[in-house]
Design a protein around this motif. Structure first.
Motif, PDB file in Angstrom:
ATOM      1  N   SER B  40       0.844  -1.202   0.000  1.00  0.00           N
ATOM      2  CA  SER B  40       0.000   0.000   0.000  1.00  0.00           C
ATOM      3  C   SER B  40       0.871   1.240   0.000  1.00  0.00           C
ATOM      4  O   SER B  40       1.882   1.282   0.698  1.00  0.00           O
ATOM      5  CB  SER B  40      -0.874   0.036   1.246  1.00  0.00           C
ATOM      6  N   GLY B  41       0.494   2.213  -0.803  1.00  0.00           N
ATOM      7  CA  GLY B  41       1.209   3.486  -0.798  1.00  0.00           C
ATOM      8  C   GLY B  41       2.468   3.478  -1.645  1.00  0.00           C
ATOM      9  O   GLY B  41       3.229   4.440  -1.621  1.00  0.00           O
ATOM     10  N   CYS B  42       2.695   2.409  -2.421  1.00  0.00           N
ATOM     11  CA  CYS B  42       3.929   2.362  -3.206  1.00  0.00           C
ATOM     12  C   CYS B  42       3.758   3.054  -4.550  1.00  0.00           C
ATOM     13  O   CYS B  42       4.695   3.121  -5.337  1.00  0.00           O
ATOM     14  CB  CYS B  42       4.411   0.934  -3.389  1.00  0.00           C
ATOM     15  N   GLY B  43       2.566   3.573  -4.832  1.00  0.00           N
ATOM     16  CA  GLY B  43       2.400   4.364  -6.045  1.00  0.00           C
ATOM     17  C   GLY B  43       1.668   3.663  -7.183  1.00  0.00           C
ATOM     18  O   GLY B  43       1.723   4.112  -8.322  1.00  0.00           O
ATOM     19  N   LYS B  44       0.940   2.593  -6.865  1.00  0.00           N
ATOM     20  CA  LYS B  44       0.228   1.870  -7.921  1.00  0.00           C
ATOM     21  C   LYS B  44      -0.881   2.722  -8.544  1.00  0.00           C
ATOM     22  O   LYS B  44      -0.995   2.806  -9.768  1.00  0.00           O
ATOM     23  CB  LYS B  44      -0.386   0.567  -7.355  1.00  0.00           C
ATOM     24  N   SER B  45      -1.674   3.366  -7.690  1.00  0.00           N
ATOM     25  CA  SER B  45      -2.736   4.223  -8.226  1.00  0.00           C
ATOM     26  C   SER B  45      -2.149   5.381  -9.007  1.00  0.00           C
ATOM     27  O   SER B  45      -2.666   5.761 -10.062  1.00  0.00           O
ATOM     28  CB  SER B  45      -3.613   4.753  -7.092  1.00  0.00           C
ATOM     29  N   THR B  46      -1.058   5.929  -8.491  1.00  0.00           N
ATOM     30  CA  THR B  46      -0.391   7.027  -9.190  1.00  0.00           C
ATOM     31  C   THR B  46       0.044   6.580 -10.585  1.00  0.00           C
ATOM     32  O   THR B  46      -0.150   7.302 -11.569  1.00  0.00           O
ATOM     33  CB  THR B  46       0.831   7.490  -8.374  1.00  0.00           C
ATOM     34  N   LEU B  47       0.567   5.366 -10.658  1.00  0.00           N
ATOM     35  CA  LEU B  47       1.005   4.816 -11.933  1.00  0.00           C
ATOM     36  C   LEU B  47      -0.153   4.774 -12.940  1.00  0.00           C
ATOM     37  O   LEU B  47      -0.018   5.209 -14.095  1.00  0.00           O
ATOM     38  CB  LEU B  47       1.555   3.403 -11.688  1.00  0.00           C
ATOM     39  N   THR B 208       8.635  -0.760  -2.318  1.00  0.00           N
ATOM     40  CA  THR B 208       7.941   0.205  -1.464  1.00  0.00           C
ATOM     41  C   THR B 208       8.339   1.604  -1.888  1.00  0.00           C
ATOM     42  O   THR B 208       9.281   1.799  -2.641  1.00  0.00           O
ATOM     43  CB  THR B 208       8.321   0.009   0.016  1.00  0.00           C
ATOM     44  N   ARG B 209       7.589   2.596  -1.372  1.00  0.00           N
ATOM     45  CA  ARG B 209       7.753   3.964  -1.816  1.00  0.00           C
ATOM     46  C   ARG B 209       9.176   4.476  -1.628  1.00  0.00           C
ATOM     47  O   ARG B 209       9.752   4.258  -0.569  1.00  0.00           O
ATOM     48  CB  ARG B 209       6.775   4.848  -1.018  1.00  0.00           C
ATOM     49  N   PRO B 210       9.739   5.202  -2.560  1.00  0.00           N
ATOM     50  CA  PRO B 210       9.190   5.499  -3.880  1.00  0.00           C
ATOM     51  C   PRO B 210       9.165   4.266  -4.791  1.00  0.00           C
ATOM     52  O   PRO B 210      10.153   3.520  -4.837  1.00  0.00           O
ATOM     53  CB  PRO B 210      10.143   6.559  -4.427  1.00  0.00           C
TER      54      PRO B 210
HETATM   55  N1  LIG Z   1      -2.927  13.713  -4.805  1.00  0.00           N
HETATM   56  C1  LIG Z   1      -1.975  13.384  -3.905  1.00  0.00           C
HETATM   57  N2  LIG Z   1      -1.465  14.324  -3.077  1.00  0.00           N
HETATM   58  C2  LIG Z   1      -0.517  14.005  -2.174  1.00  0.00           C
HETATM   59  N3  LIG Z   1      -0.008  12.789  -2.022  1.00  0.00           N
HETATM   60  C3  LIG Z   1      -0.459  11.810  -2.800  1.00  0.00           C
HETATM   61  C4  LIG Z   1      -1.461  12.052  -3.788  1.00  0.00           C
HETATM   62  N4  LIG Z   1      -1.730  10.879  -4.421  1.00  0.00           N
HETATM   63  C5  LIG Z   1      -0.920   9.966  -3.870  1.00  0.00           C
HETATM   64  N5  LIG Z   1      -0.149  10.511  -2.902  1.00  0.00           N
HETATM   65  C6  LIG Z   1       0.875   9.813  -2.115  1.00  0.00           C
HETATM   66  O1  LIG Z   1       1.663   9.052  -2.986  1.00  0.00           O
HETATM   67  C7  LIG Z   1       1.923   7.773  -2.461  1.00  0.00           C
HETATM   68  C8  LIG Z   1       1.437   6.698  -3.415  1.00  0.00           C
HETATM   69  O2  LIG Z   1       0.019   6.744  -3.470  1.00  0.00           O
HETATM   70  P1  LIG Z   1      -0.826   5.721  -4.343  1.00  0.00           P
HETATM   71  O3  LIG Z   1      -0.389   5.801  -5.741  1.00  0.00           O
HETATM   72  O4  LIG Z   1      -2.245   5.992  -4.072  1.00  0.00           O
HETATM   73  O5  LIG Z   1      -0.411   4.321  -3.716  1.00  0.00           O
HETATM   74  P2  LIG Z   1      -1.096   2.896  -3.859  1.00  0.00           P
HETATM   75  O6  LIG Z   1      -2.197   2.986  -4.845  1.00  0.00           O
HETATM   76  O7  LIG Z   1       0.013   1.990  -4.279  1.00  0.00           O
HETATM   77  O8  LIG Z   1      -1.583   2.503  -2.505  1.00  0.00           O
HETATM   78  C9  LIG Z   1       1.256   7.715  -1.106  1.00  0.00           C
HETATM   79  O9  LIG Z   1       2.209   7.968  -0.122  1.00  0.00           O
HETATM   80  C10 LIG Z   1       0.239   8.824  -1.157  1.00  0.00           C
HETATM   81  O10 LIG Z   1       0.070   9.382   0.114  1.00  0.00           O
END
Ligand SMILES: Nc1ncnc2c1ncn2[C@@H]1O[C@H](COP(=O)(O)OP(=O)(O)O)[C@@H](O)[C@H]1O
Ligand SMILES: [Mg+2]
Lengths: 249, 250
Positions: B40-47, B208-210
């Motif tokens: 969790s929090g490793c940036g999958k959604s961001t990707l 894990t993050r980053p």
């Molecule tokens: N819009 C945002 N603003 C600030 N921090 C963010 C934002 N989106 C994601 N993060 C941070 O980036 C990291 C990766 O988030 P995310 O991609 O959601 O992880 P995952 O989906 O792998 O759990 C997390 O530490 C989260 O807190």
């Protein structure tokens, strides 16, 4: 027992208690008329009372409809620009807390006699809850729905019409339900401060002639009017946003 | 088809900058099914949001067919853990939303929407509202809404995480069938290793993050696969064990 029988029993019970109290303690009708005194007062001049009720209803509805149109327009315009929304919301909240009732005599000065100042008072009293509730609704779009719109490259207008506005409707109706009750209060206050017609005037006049049963008949009519309008709004809500109860409940 | 080269993404937050992804390289071929796993929090959604054009990288480039992704594209759809259905629309109405917004021909898509709903087992439910449907059914509607535009790229962010285990397996199996009959390039984020092994051609393990690519595991089991893995139990178990170790080690 269906869902109506309990409230009806409650109302009947309250009337019985009231009636019993006037009997047991021998209260004179001048202070607290018993239910039959009120019915008698109504039956003595039903035409007059219904006509005045009609006048109050007209003022209430006119002011309320104006407030709905104005309120929605203001809320939609203000939320269209985020910076405008931030700048104006505190002003609106401040204005909302001004006791509009205090303005009633001034309205007569500004707008003269007749129904205009009354309608304006109703408008002033019930426009703010509508504006505030609508703005709250329009700014509460869930993030995932906002992102849905963005990922479909929806235009601002499409997002507004297809997502934000429908999403706001349940909260708009919350505002309308508050506003419609306030509208009746506004109409009565206007009629009391500027007697000339309506149930508010009936109450002032009957008070001056110590005709308490007549005043009570007017108050009962007001309560009925207010209840009827409230449930009209509720019915409209059920019709337009049937999904709102399902998702909040 | 999708190429991420040296991609980093940093977010400003109250306690300083958070680097969600750093210097990430990834290549995804046309019609490939790629699963992404990571803590969790490793940036999958961001990707996924980067590939969807909802977010811009702070460094590096994201390209689809050689073109930089700068905004949401019509041939790319993103599906979330939450169905994000409009509560005032019926199942069919929700599936038709992209058609209305993109002003696609209505009649032909209406028929397709109905077919899609039927194909995920919602035949009797076209006119139901979301609140009349179970969580699994709502997510199926969301899947149909994603597929109505015939996307070339399907991005799925833990799409089945909110569902019970059985519904989840059922939906994963259905997704596999759909991918086999009408393939699209799919990037599927999941926390479930068996789900990744069931569905994916390749499993990308993020650190894990980053987040960066720790390892890419190729899953070369024949399709259709099933959660029982039939004759391939041993090989599937090997993959599952390998992925477990990778995730737990770091
Ligand atoms: N819009 C945002 N603003 C600030 N921090 C963010 C934002 N989106 C994601 N993060 C941070 O980036 C990291 C990766 O988030 P995310 O991609 O959601 O992880 P995952 O989906 O792998 O759990 C997390 O530490 C989260 O807190
Ligand atoms: Mg996530």
């Amino acid at each position: 027992m269906n869902r109506w029988s309990q409230p009806i029993l409650g109302v009947l019970g309250a009337i019985a208690l009231w009636w019993g109290a006037t009997r047991v303690f021998g209260i004179r009708p001048l202070f607290l008329p018993a239910p039959p005194d009120i019915v008698a007062a109504f039956r003595a001049q039903p035409g007059y009372l219904l006509r005045e009720a009609g006048a109050t209803l007209t003022v209430t509805v006119a002011g309320f409809v104006l407030a709905v149109v104005t309120g929605l327009f203001v809320a939609v315009s203000l939320t269209a620009w985020r910076s405008l929304e931030r700048a104006t919301l505190p002003v609106l909240v401040a204005l909302n807390s001004v006791p509009k009732v205090a303005v009633a005599p001034l309205l007569v000065v500004w707008l003269g006699f007749g129904s205009r100042p009354k309608i304006v008072l109703v408008l002033l009293i019930c426009v703010f809850p509508i504006v505030v509730a609508t703005m709250a609704g329009l700014t509460s779009t869930p993030a995932e729905l906002g992102e849905l719109g963005r990922s479909l490259s929806a235009t601002g207008w499409q997002t507004y019409l297809k997502i934000r506005l429908p999403w706001a409707l349940p909260q708009v109706f919350t505002g309308l339900k508050v506003a419609v009750s306030l509208a009746v209060i506004g109409a009565v206050v206007a009629e009391i401060s500027q007697p000339g017609g309506g149930l508010g005037a009936v109450i002032v006049l009957s008070g001056m002639s110590f005709d308490t049963p007549l005043a009570f008949a007017a108050i009962v009519l007001l309560a009925l009017l207010s209840t009827m309008l409230f449930y009209l709004v509720v019915a409209l809500e059920r019709l337009l946003v049937p999904w709102s109860r399902a998702i909040s409940g | 088809m999708i190429r991420l080269a040296g991609v980093s993404r940093t977010f400003a937050s109250r306690d300083g900058d958070v680097t969600a992804l750093r210097d990430l390289d990834l290549d995804i071929a046309e019609d490939q099914f790629v699963a992404v796993v990571g803590r969790s929090g490793c940036g999958k959604s961001t990707l996924l949001r980067l590939m969807a054009g909802l977010l811009a990288p702070t460094a590096g480039t994201v390209t689809i067919d050689g073109a930089a992704v700068t905004r949401p594209r019509q041939d790319v759809v993103l599906m979330h853990q939450l169905p994000a259905l409009l509560p005032w629309r019926t199942a069919l109405g929700n599936v038709m939303l992209p058609v209305e917004i993109r002003r696609l021909p209505r009649a032909e898509h209406q028929a397709r929407a109905a077919e899609l709903l039927d194909s995920v087992g919602l035949a009797g439910f076209h006119q139901r509202h979301p609140y009349e449907l179970s969580g699994g059914m709502q997510q199926r509607v969301a899947l149909c809404r994603a597929l109505i535009q015939r996307p070339r790229v399907l991005l799925m962010d833990e799409p089945f995480s909110a569902l019970d285990a059985l519904t989840r397996e059922e939906l994963a199996t259905q997704l596999q069938a759909m991918h086999m009959s009408a393939p699209a390039t799919t990037v599927f984020v999941t926390h479930s290793i068996p789900e990744a092994v069931l569905l994916a051609d390749r499993v990308v393990v993020l650190s894990t993050r980053p987040g960066r690519v720790l390892r890419v595991v190729d899953v070369d089991l024949p399709r259709p696969r099933s959660f029982g893995h039939n004759a391939h139990v041993a090989r599937a178990a090997e993959h599952i064990a390998e992925l477990h170790d990778l995730l737990i080690e770091n």
